[in-house]
Design a protein around this motif. Structure first.
Motif, mmCIF file in Angstrom:
data_model
loop_
_atom_site.group_PDB
_atom_site.id
_atom_site.type_symbol
_atom_site.label_atom_id
_atom_site.label_comp_id
_atom_site.label_asym_id
_atom_site.label_seq_id
_atom_site.Cartn_x
_atom_site.Cartn_y
_atom_site.Cartn_z
ATOM 1 N N GLN A 118 -2.562 1.877 -2.362
ATOM 2 C CA GLN A 118 -3.060 1.508 -3.680
ATOM 3 C C GLN A 118 -3.872 2.679 -4.208
ATOM 4 O O GLN A 118 -4.704 3.232 -3.500
ATOM 5 C CB GLN A 118 -3.926 0.257 -3.607
ATOM 6 N N TYR A 139 0.845 -1.199 0.000
ATOM 7 C CA TYR A 139 0.000 0.000 0.000
ATOM 8 C C TYR A 139 0.872 1.237 0.000
ATOM 9 O O TYR A 139 2.018 1.178 0.401
ATOM 10 C CB TYR A 139 -0.914 -0.012 1.231
ATOM 11 N N PHE A 148 -2.978 1.361 5.136
ATOM 12 C CA PHE A 148 -3.563 0.060 5.454
ATOM 13 C C PHE A 148 -2.616 -0.827 6.254
ATOM 14 O O PHE A 148 -2.245 -1.916 5.838
ATOM 15 C CB PHE A 148 -4.003 -0.649 4.171
ATOM 16 N N GLY A 165 -6.613 4.612 -6.601
ATOM 17 C CA GLY A 165 -7.940 4.289 -7.108
ATOM 18 C C GLY A 165 -9.013 4.623 -6.096
ATOM 19 O O GLY A 165 -8.748 5.039 -4.975
ATOM 20 N N PHE A 166 -10.247 4.407 -6.540
ATOM 21 C CA PHE A 166 -11.409 4.743 -5.728
ATOM 22 C C PHE A 166 -11.898 3.529 -4.963
ATOM 23 O O PHE A 166 -12.997 3.038 -5.180
ATOM 24 C CB PHE A 166 -12.520 5.332 -6.590
ATOM 25 N N THR A 167 -11.072 3.043 -4.065
ATOM 26 C CA THR A 167 -11.496 1.961 -3.188
ATOM 27 C C THR A 167 -12.242 2.568 -2.010
ATOM 28 O O THR A 167 -12.036 3.747 -1.677
ATOM 29 C CB THR A 167 -10.284 1.160 -2.671
ATOM 30 N N PRO A 168 -13.118 1.810 -1.366
ATOM 31 C CA PRO A 168 -13.814 2.358 -0.186
ATOM 32 C C PRO A 168 -12.832 2.874 0.872
ATOM 33 O O PRO A 168 -13.052 3.922 1.475
ATOM 34 C CB PRO A 168 -14.621 1.166 0.333
ATOM 35 N N GLN A 169 -11.767 2.147 1.061
ATOM 36 C CA GLN A 169 -10.748 2.544 2.038
ATOM 37 C C GLN A 169 -10.122 3.891 1.662
ATOM 38 O O GLN A 169 -9.940 4.764 2.506
ATOM 39 C CB GLN A 169 -9.679 1.459 2.081
ATOM 40 N N ASN A 170 -9.800 4.071 0.403
ATOM 41 C CA ASN A 170 -9.193 5.326 -0.043
ATOM 42 C C ASN A 170 -10.176 6.488 0.049
ATOM 43 O O ASN A 170 -9.783 7.614 0.354
ATOM 44 C CB ASN A 170 -8.658 5.196 -1.461
ATOM 45 N N ILE A 171 -11.440 6.214 -0.198
ATOM 46 C CA ILE A 171 -12.451 7.266 -0.102
ATOM 47 C C ILE A 171 -12.593 7.721 1.351
ATOM 48 O O ILE A 171 -12.619 8.924 1.635
ATOM 49 C CB ILE A 171 -13.797 6.784 -0.687
#
Length: 152
Positions: A31, A29, A106, A33-39
């Protein structure tokens, strides 16, 4: 241990914890992109900056110092705006930024840094500030402390 009080500027401390988080991160990490975690991480960081901004704005409107290393230079007790909800919104904002950073990286190790950061700030920055502010503003600060929480 009072030699540690008010010595490290909180912004520098935040940057140090961010760097330490990078060192302790999971190598896979962050990562993109629009992952839920990144949001969620983005929301936490953005909210952190907003909270800090409101804190600084409150100090600027009252024409008092923003430099937390010298609380004795405080000219006014700020109790309006965001300061009705948190006695330390700038530090709360820093903690939100660090929380977002730990989500982005993460890693359990970076997540552990958030409460460590908050405990350090409480012990070596906030409590000394509170002693000085209570000495300067007397009953007004005691009443403020009784009505508004330290963090949220």
């Amino acid at each position: 241990m009072r030699s540690l009080e008010l010595k490290i500027p909180p912004l520098l401390l935040l940057l140090g914890f961010i760097g330490l988080g990078w060192v302790l991160r999971n190598p896979a990490y962050p990562q993109l992109g629009f992952t839920p975690q990144n949001i969620v991480a983005f929301i936490a960081v953005t909210l952190g900056f907003v909270v800090i901004g409101f804190g600084v704005l409150g100090f600027r409107r009252q024409h008092t110092t923003v430099d937390p290393r010298f609380p004795e230079q405080t000219s006014t007790l700020v109790v309006s705006g965001i300061y009705k909800y948190s006695r330390n919104p700038m530090y709360l904002g820093f903690s939100l930024i660090l929380t977002g950073w730990s989500l982005l990286l993460f890693s359990i190790y970076t997540a552990i840094l958030v409460p460590v950061f908050m405990v350090y700030l409480t012990q070596w920055q906030i409590k000394p500030e509170e002693r000085l502010l209570e000495g300067k503003f007397k009953r007004d600060y005691v009443d403020y402390k009784a009505s508004v929480r330290r963090w949220i």
